[in-house]
Write a protein that holds these residues in place. Structure first.
Motif, PDB file in Angstrom:
ATOM      1  N   ASP A  51      52.499  10.240  25.796  1.00  3.53           N
ATOM      2  CA  ASP A  51      53.271   9.015  25.629  1.00  3.53           C
ATOM      3  C   ASP A  51      54.709   9.414  25.322  1.00  3.53           C
ATOM      4  OD1 ASP A  51      53.974   6.349  25.261  1.00  3.53           O
ATOM      5  OD2 ASP A  51      53.386   6.358  23.153  1.00  3.53           O
ATOM      6  N   LEU A  52      55.667   8.580  25.685  1.00  2.00           N
ATOM      7  CA  LEU A  52      57.069   8.902  25.411  1.00  2.00           C
ATOM      8  C   LEU A  52      57.553   8.320  24.095  1.00  2.00           C
ATOM      9  CD1 LEU A  52      58.704   8.540  28.952  1.00  2.00           C
ATOM     10  CD2 LEU A  52      57.857  10.610  27.809  1.00  2.00           C
ATOM     11  N   GLY A  53      57.057   7.146  23.714  1.00  4.66           N
ATOM     12  CA  GLY A  53      57.519   6.491  22.501  1.00  4.66           C
ATOM     13  C   GLY A  53      56.785   6.973  21.265  1.00  4.66           C
ATOM     14  N   ASP A  58      60.844  12.224  20.397  1.00  2.00           N
ATOM     15  CA  ASP A  58      60.623  11.491  21.635  1.00  2.00           C
ATOM     16  C   ASP A  58      59.789  12.334  22.593  1.00  2.00           C
ATOM     17  OD1 ASP A  58      61.643   9.021  23.281  1.00  2.00           O
ATOM     18  OD2 ASP A  58      61.780  10.756  24.620  1.00  2.00           O
ATOM     19  N   THR A  79      53.124   5.808  29.707  1.00  2.00           N
ATOM     20  CA  THR A  79      54.103   5.195  28.828  1.00  2.00           C
ATOM     21  C   THR A  79      54.400   3.752  29.204  1.00  2.00           C
ATOM     22  OG1 THR A  79      56.377   5.432  27.981  1.00  2.00           O
ATOM     23  CG2 THR A  79      55.982   6.053  30.272  1.00  2.00           C
ATOM     24  N   ARG A  81      57.518   2.786  29.251  1.00  2.00           N
ATOM     25  CA  ARG A  81      58.855   2.849  29.858  1.00  2.00           C
ATOM     26  C   ARG A  81      58.722   2.828  31.385  1.00  2.00           C
ATOM     27  NH1 ARG A  81      61.542   7.761  26.278  1.00  2.00           N
ATOM     28  NH2 ARG A  81      61.028   6.890  24.220  1.00  2.00           N
ATOM     29  N   ASP A  82      58.993   1.664  31.956  1.00  2.00           N
ATOM     30  CA  ASP A  82      58.738   1.494  33.383  1.00  2.00           C
ATOM     31  C   ASP A  82      59.997   1.452  34.238  1.00  2.00           C
ATOM     32  OD1 ASP A  82      59.698  -0.919  32.523  1.00  2.00           O
ATOM     33  OD2 ASP A  82      58.046  -2.127  33.309  1.00  2.00           O
ATOM     34  N   ALA A  83      61.172   1.659  33.622  1.00  2.19           N
ATOM     35  CA  ALA A  83      62.412   1.619  34.399  1.00  2.19           C
ATOM     36  C   ALA A  83      62.495   2.848  35.301  1.00  2.19           C
ATOM     37  CB  ALA A  83      63.618   1.570  33.460  1.00  2.19           C
ATOM     38  N   ASP A  86      63.834   6.133  33.831  1.00  4.55           N
ATOM     39  CA  ASP A  86      62.879   6.815  32.967  1.00  4.55           C
ATOM     40  C   ASP A  86      61.860   7.587  33.797  1.00  4.55           C
ATOM     41  OD1 ASP A  86      63.851   5.962  30.424  1.00  4.55           O
ATOM     42  OD2 ASP A  86      62.985   3.987  30.800  1.00  4.55           O
ATOM     43  N   ARG A  87      61.365   6.963  34.867  1.00  3.36           N
ATOM     44  CA  ARG A  87      60.379   7.633  35.716  1.00  3.36           C
ATOM     45  C   ARG A  87      60.983   8.874  36.364  1.00  3.36           C
ATOM     46  NH1 ARG A  87      59.588   2.284  37.552  1.00  3.36           N
ATOM     47  NH2 ARG A  87      60.043   2.832  39.730  1.00  3.36           N
ATOM     48  N   TYR A  98      53.378  10.390  36.467  1.00  2.00           N
ATOM     49  CA  TYR A  98      53.979   9.374  35.591  1.00  2.00           C
ATOM     50  C   TYR A  98      53.317   8.049  35.911  1.00  2.00           C
ATOM     51  CZ  TYR A  98      57.928   7.194  32.992  1.00  2.00           C
ATOM     52  OH  TYR A  98      58.712   6.530  32.073  1.00  2.00           O
ATOM     53  N   CYS A 100      52.806   3.940  34.287  1.00  2.00           N
ATOM     54  CA  CYS A 100      53.265   2.981  33.291  1.00  2.00           C
ATOM     55  C   CYS A 100      52.102   2.151  32.736  1.00  2.00           C
ATOM     56  CB  CYS A 100      54.313   2.048  33.901  1.00  2.00           C
ATOM     57  SG  CYS A 100      55.804   2.917  34.454  1.00  2.00           S
TER      58      CYS A 100
END
Length: 220
Positions: A51-53, A58, A79, A81-83, A86-87, A98, A100
């Motif tokens: 996980d990133l968060g 981080d 994660t 984070r789907d932007a 970020d990917r 990766y 989401c």
């Protein structure tokens, strides 16, 4: 297959751990980024779910730390984070996959199998040794076309041996793959599992190398 999971959400982590174990994988779960980061140096994992968060550090920094230290183990980022930036950052910084959240457990399992296959230089989900055939994705085994009934630990041991057909594996190496850090290991556990596999597959299927460990013997 032994998986390292770094995830601070308890509900998600418990669901993943239960799902991984149901699919024949051992799993060590860490909520702490610092503990999880160091864990990768201390056990023979086949892949990581990251996980990133995370608290403390981080997840992207954890990934960078592993890659800076030349850790080649496949890392699967899972994660919220789907932007797109970020990917891209995750993949460009060394992640092997990766995905989401929210996610399908079946997709996570399938992606893990694909990552491990590629890391082992295999393109097919099947393993074969003589008349023994293992479907890694389905966690099923057949011997000369007949289904084998295996416990989870027997399955883990069998896939480990067949994945390394020419290698002698010590008892310590086998224990590290079959058991997580939170599980007690009886002194004769590996010998018991090997005894059961020999009964189910053949007495000469697993060869004892005295003082060294075990390796595959005569193909069934």
């Amino acid at each position: 297959m032994r998986i390292l999971l770094l995830e601070d959400d308890i509900d998600i982590a418990e669901g993943l751990v239960a799902g991984l174990k149901k699919h024949g994988m051992a799993c060590d779960w860490f909520r702490s980024a610092r503990l999880g980061q160091s864990a990768l140096f201390n056990a023979p994992y086949d892949a990581v779910i990251l996980d990133l968060g995370l608290p403390e550090i981080d997840g992207m920094d954890v990934l960078a730390y592993w890659r800076q230290h030349q850790i080649p183990i496949p890392v699967f980022i899972l994660t919220a984070r789907d932007a797109l930036p970020d990917r891209l950052a995750g993949l460009n910084n060394g992640a092997d996959d990766y995905l989401c959240k929210p996610f399908s457990l079946d997709e996570v399992i399938a992606r893990l199998h694909a990552l491990v296959r590629r890391s082992q230089g295999r393109s097919q989900p099947m393993l074969q040794y003589g008349g023994l055939q293992l479907d890694v994705a389905a966690c099923s085994a057949t011997l000369n076309g007949q289904a084998l009934s295996l416990t989870q630990r027997e399955w883990l041991l069998l896939t480990l041996l067949v994945s390394h057909p020419h290698q002698v594996l010590s008892r310590a190496q086998i224990e590290d793959k079959l058991y997580g850090w939170d599980q007690e290991v009886e002194s004769n556990a590996v010998e018991v599992h090997i005894h059961h596999l020999r009964k189910k597959i053949g007495p000469s299927f697993i060869r004892t190398r005295r003082g060294l460990g075990y390796q595959l013997g005569t193909p069934p």
